[in-house]
Design a protein around this motif. Sequence first.
Motif, PDB file in Angstrom:
ATOM      1  N   LYS A 294      17.366 -42.049  88.867  1.00  0.00           N
ATOM      2  CA  LYS A 294      16.755 -43.366  88.740  1.00  0.00           C
ATOM      3  C   LYS A 294      15.267 -43.307  88.396  1.00  0.00           C
ATOM      4  O   LYS A 294      14.706 -44.287  87.910  1.00  0.00           O
ATOM      5  CB  LYS A 294      16.950 -44.160  90.035  1.00  0.00           C
ATOM      6  CG  LYS A 294      18.386 -44.619  90.247  1.00  0.00           C
ATOM      7  CD  LYS A 294      18.498 -45.552  91.436  1.00  0.00           C
ATOM      8  CE  LYS A 294      19.900 -46.120  91.562  1.00  0.00           C
ATOM      9  NZ  LYS A 294      20.003 -47.090  92.669  1.00  0.00           N
ATOM     10  N   THR A 295      14.608 -42.203  88.694  1.00  0.00           N
ATOM     11  CA  THR A 295      13.161 -42.118  88.448  1.00  0.00           C
ATOM     12  C   THR A 295      12.817 -41.328  87.193  1.00  0.00           C
ATOM     13  O   THR A 295      11.637 -41.196  86.864  1.00  0.00           O
ATOM     14  CB  THR A 295      12.465 -41.465  89.654  1.00  0.00           C
ATOM     15  OG1 THR A 295      13.016 -40.160  89.872  1.00  0.00           O
ATOM     16  CG2 THR A 295      12.630 -42.310  90.900  1.00  0.00           C
ATOM     17  N   ARG A 296      13.805 -40.791  86.526  1.00  0.00           N
ATOM     18  CA  ARG A 296      13.491 -40.027  85.317  1.00  0.00           C
ATOM     19  C   ARG A 296      13.091 -40.963  84.177  1.00  0.00           C
ATOM     20  O   ARG A 296      13.511 -42.118  84.132  1.00  0.00           O
ATOM     21  CB  ARG A 296      14.676 -39.164  84.912  1.00  0.00           C
ATOM     22  CG  ARG A 296      15.880 -39.941  84.409  1.00  0.00           C
ATOM     23  CD  ARG A 296      16.996 -38.991  84.058  1.00  0.00           C
ATOM     24  NE  ARG A 296      18.167 -39.727  83.582  1.00  0.00           N
ATOM     25  CZ  ARG A 296      19.283 -39.127  83.151  1.00  0.00           C
ATOM     26  NH1 ARG A 296      19.358 -37.798  83.156  1.00  0.00           N
ATOM     27  NH2 ARG A 296      20.297 -39.845  82.731  1.00  0.00           N
ATOM     28  N   LYS A 297      12.291 -40.430  83.294  1.00  0.00           N
ATOM     29  CA  LYS A 297      11.800 -41.183  82.149  1.00  0.00           C
ATOM     30  C   LYS A 297      12.296 -40.535  80.864  1.00  0.00           C
ATOM     31  O   LYS A 297      12.137 -39.337  80.656  1.00  0.00           O
ATOM     32  CB  LYS A 297      10.269 -41.211  82.167  1.00  0.00           C
ATOM     33  CG  LYS A 297       9.655 -42.076  81.076  1.00  0.00           C
ATOM     34  CD  LYS A 297       8.147 -42.088  81.202  1.00  0.00           C
ATOM     35  CE  LYS A 297       7.517 -42.987  80.143  1.00  0.00           C
ATOM     36  NZ  LYS A 297       6.023 -43.003  80.249  1.00  0.00           N
ATOM     37  N   ILE A 298      12.947 -41.349  80.063  1.00  0.00           N
ATOM     38  CA  ILE A 298      13.522 -40.859  78.808  1.00  0.00           C
ATOM     39  C   ILE A 298      12.621 -41.298  77.659  1.00  0.00           C
ATOM     40  O   ILE A 298      12.329 -42.487  77.499  1.00  0.00           O
ATOM     41  CB  ILE A 298      14.956 -41.393  78.613  1.00  0.00           C
ATOM     42  CG1 ILE A 298      15.849 -40.945  79.774  1.00  0.00           C
ATOM     43  CG2 ILE A 298      15.527 -40.932  77.275  1.00  0.00           C
ATOM     44  CD1 ILE A 298      17.253 -41.494  79.715  1.00  0.00           C
ATOM     45  N   LEU A 299      12.154 -40.359  76.922  1.00  0.00           N
ATOM     46  CA  LEU A 299      11.289 -40.625  75.766  1.00  0.00           C
ATOM     47  C   LEU A 299      12.013 -40.247  74.484  1.00  0.00           C
ATOM     48  O   LEU A 299      12.752 -39.242  74.439  1.00  0.00           O
ATOM     49  CB  LEU A 299       9.988 -39.828  75.878  1.00  0.00           C
ATOM     50  CG  LEU A 299       9.070 -40.170  77.057  1.00  0.00           C
ATOM     51  CD1 LEU A 299       7.866 -39.247  77.065  1.00  0.00           C
ATOM     52  CD2 LEU A 299       8.626 -41.629  76.979  1.00  0.00           C
ATOM     53  N   TYR A 300      11.772 -41.042  73.493  1.00  0.00           N
ATOM     54  CA  TYR A 300      12.355 -40.756  72.178  1.00  0.00           C
ATOM     55  C   TYR A 300      11.224 -40.531  71.174  1.00  0.00           C
ATOM     56  O   TYR A 300      10.400 -41.430  70.967  1.00  0.00           O
ATOM     57  CB  TYR A 300      13.233 -41.905  71.731  1.00  0.00           C
ATOM     58  CG  TYR A 300      13.742 -41.762  70.312  1.00  0.00           C
ATOM     59  CD1 TYR A 300      14.646 -40.747  69.991  1.00  0.00           C
ATOM     60  CD2 TYR A 300      13.296 -42.616  69.307  1.00  0.00           C
ATOM     61  CE1 TYR A 300      15.112 -40.588  68.699  1.00  0.00           C
ATOM     62  CE2 TYR A 300      13.759 -42.457  68.011  1.00  0.00           C
ATOM     63  CZ  TYR A 300      14.662 -41.446  67.704  1.00  0.00           C
ATOM     64  OH  TYR A 300      15.106 -41.304  66.422  1.00  0.00           O
ATOM     65  N   ASN A 301      11.126 -39.378  70.652  1.00  0.00           N
ATOM     66  CA  ASN A 301      10.126 -39.020  69.652  1.00  0.00           C
ATOM     67  C   ASN A 301      10.799 -38.922  68.289  1.00  0.00           C
ATOM     68  O   ASN A 301      11.492 -37.937  67.991  1.00  0.00           O
ATOM     69  CB  ASN A 301       9.448 -37.702  70.000  1.00  0.00           C
ATOM     70  CG  ASN A 301       8.665 -37.788  71.301  1.00  0.00           C
ATOM     71  OD1 ASN A 301       7.999 -38.804  71.538  1.00  0.00           O
ATOM     72  ND2 ASN A 301       8.716 -36.728  72.095  1.00  0.00           N
ATOM     73  N   PRO A 302      10.682 -39.948  67.493  1.00  0.00           N
ATOM     74  CA  PRO A 302      11.318 -39.898  66.165  1.00  0.00           C
ATOM     75  C   PRO A 302      10.694 -38.802  65.312  1.00  0.00           C
ATOM     76  O   PRO A 302       9.488 -38.510  65.429  1.00  0.00           O
ATOM     77  CB  PRO A 302      11.053 -41.293  65.599  1.00  0.00           C
ATOM     78  CG  PRO A 302       9.848 -41.748  66.290  1.00  0.00           C
ATOM     79  CD  PRO A 302       9.884 -41.179  67.660  1.00  0.00           C
ATOM     80  N   PRO A 303      11.481 -38.216  64.500  1.00  0.00           N
ATOM     81  CA  PRO A 303      10.928 -37.152  63.633  1.00  0.00           C
ATOM     82  C   PRO A 303       9.946 -37.742  62.621  1.00  0.00           C
ATOM     83  O   PRO A 303      10.136 -38.844  62.111  1.00  0.00           O
ATOM     84  CB  PRO A 303      12.158 -36.592  62.934  1.00  0.00           C
ATOM     85  CG  PRO A 303      13.176 -37.682  62.990  1.00  0.00           C
ATOM     86  CD  PRO A 303      12.910 -38.420  64.254  1.00  0.00           C
ATOM     87  N   THR A 304       8.897 -37.016  62.404  1.00  0.00           N
ATOM     88  CA  THR A 304       7.899 -37.485  61.424  1.00  0.00           C
ATOM     89  C   THR A 304       8.400 -37.214  60.002  1.00  0.00           C
ATOM     90  O   THR A 304       9.006 -36.151  59.735  1.00  0.00           O
ATOM     91  CB  THR A 304       6.590 -36.736  61.638  1.00  0.00           C
ATOM     92  OG1 THR A 304       6.824 -35.331  61.551  1.00  0.00           O
ATOM     93  CG2 THR A 304       6.014 -37.059  63.024  1.00  0.00           C
ATOM     94  N   PRO A 305       8.237 -38.185  59.136  1.00  0.00           N
ATOM     95  CA  PRO A 305       8.707 -37.971  57.751  1.00  0.00           C
ATOM     96  C   PRO A 305       7.906 -36.863  57.037  1.00  0.00           C
ATOM     97  O   PRO A 305       6.705 -36.687  57.269  1.00  0.00           O
ATOM     98  CB  PRO A 305       8.490 -39.324  57.110  1.00  0.00           C
ATOM     99  CG  PRO A 305       7.415 -39.980  57.910  1.00  0.00           C
ATOM    100  CD  PRO A 305       7.586 -39.487  59.296  1.00  0.00           C
ATOM    101  N   LYS A 306       8.616 -36.127  56.294  1.00  0.00           N
ATOM    102  CA  LYS A 306       7.977 -35.023  55.550  1.00  0.00           C
ATOM    103  C   LYS A 306       7.200 -35.569  54.373  1.00  0.00           C
ATOM    104  O   LYS A 306       7.650 -36.482  53.677  1.00  0.00           O
ATOM    105  CB  LYS A 306       9.025 -34.045  55.070  1.00  0.00           C
ATOM    106  CG  LYS A 306       9.739 -33.334  56.189  1.00  0.00           C
ATOM    107  CD  LYS A 306      10.749 -32.350  55.614  1.00  0.00           C
ATOM    108  CE  LYS A 306      11.487 -31.624  56.757  1.00  0.00           C
ATOM    109  NZ  LYS A 306      12.468 -30.658  56.221  1.00  0.00           N
ATOM    110  N   LYS A 307       6.045 -35.015  54.187  1.00  0.00           N
ATOM    111  CA  LYS A 307       5.200 -35.418  53.062  1.00  0.00           C
ATOM    112  C   LYS A 307       5.599 -34.626  51.806  1.00  0.00           C
ATOM    113  O   LYS A 307       5.820 -33.425  51.868  1.00  0.00           O
ATOM    114  CB  LYS A 307       3.738 -35.146  53.379  1.00  0.00           C
ATOM    115  CG  LYS A 307       3.202 -35.988  54.511  1.00  0.00           C
ATOM    116  CD  LYS A 307       1.755 -35.722  54.770  1.00  0.00           C
ATOM    117  CE  LYS A 307       1.219 -36.589  55.907  1.00  0.00           C
ATOM    118  NZ  LYS A 307      -0.234 -36.320  56.159  1.00  0.00           N
ATOM    119  N   HIS A 308       5.713 -35.340  50.736  1.00  0.00           N
ATOM    120  CA  HIS A 308       6.060 -34.709  49.467  1.00  0.00           C
ATOM    121  C   HIS A 308       4.826 -34.266  48.730  1.00  0.00           C
ATOM    122  O   HIS A 308       3.820 -34.993  48.715  1.00  0.00           O
ATOM    123  CB  HIS A 308       6.901 -35.682  48.610  1.00  0.00           C
ATOM    124  CG  HIS A 308       8.205 -36.027  49.251  1.00  0.00           C
ATOM    125  ND1 HIS A 308       9.257 -35.163  49.324  1.00  0.00           N
ATOM    126  CD2 HIS A 308       8.613 -37.172  49.857  1.00  0.00           C
ATOM    127  CE1 HIS A 308      10.271 -35.730  49.914  1.00  0.00           C
ATOM    128  NE2 HIS A 308       9.892 -36.977  50.272  1.00  0.00           N
TER     129      HIS A 308
END
Length: 308
Positions: A294-308
Amino acid sequence: MFRLSAQSTRKAVQRLAVQARYQSTSPAAVTSMNAKNMSMAAAGVATVGALAYMSMETVDANMAADGLHAPAYPWEHKKNLATFDHAAIRRGYQVYKEVCAACHSLDRIAWRNLIGVSHTEAEVKAMAEEFEYTDGPNDVGDMFQRPGKPSDYMPQPYANEEQARAGNLGSYPPDLSLMIKARHGGADYVFSLLTGYQDPPAGVEIREGLNFNPYFPGGAIGMARVLYDGLVEYEDGTPATTSQMAKDVTIFLSWAAEPEMDERKKMGMKALTMLAILTGLSIYLKRHKWAGLKTRKILYNPPTPKKH
């Protein structure tokens, strides 16, 4: 046959539903249906009220019809953590034996019930042997008399109800085994009844053979006053006043009505203790198992787009 009748009934209900649906579109139909529903509800309420009134007993505003309400006394054994006063039970049995047993029975109490409560096993055996019980048949098929045993129930003062009424001017002395439970007010009523005898007030006439007691329904009771100061001599030297004897015999009859009360309270305390321990363990295990989830924190780190 029953299938056809069920089908016809179902079709009739469907037709009524269709008619009600088409009729409900007009305001007049809605008003008439509401009025009809209200009238049917009013008729139902009136019918239920009439049936309830007819089933009620006759109401009497006269206090003498039900007897004077007994005051509430601070009985020690009624407390949650208290037990019976076993010395009072012993004295109360003495009052019952010397005063009450001449007319009233105690059918549900055996001699063995007194062992460990108010008397020792040797005392109970000696008291039981003072009475003769009919037993048998013997080897030749005859009934015989034998001394009482602890397993026998306390003897009755009369052989049958007719003999009891003949010896008490037509009144039948009730059994006292469950008297505390059988009367409204319980121990308060019995104590008040035993100590409430008095002369009838002015204007109240009591017919011959009856006695005035305001705590008895109707005020006229067939049992005369039986407790007087010094009537019995207690073994432990307690002064045998009227109120003391009434208190002791009331406690004895309370025990007779609930001989398992002390064990029930003891079992209840054990059960509450176990429930409290199990409740604490349940709360601890619940927090131990679920606290991390109940006390855990879930984080979502989206992948950074690759630069062309």
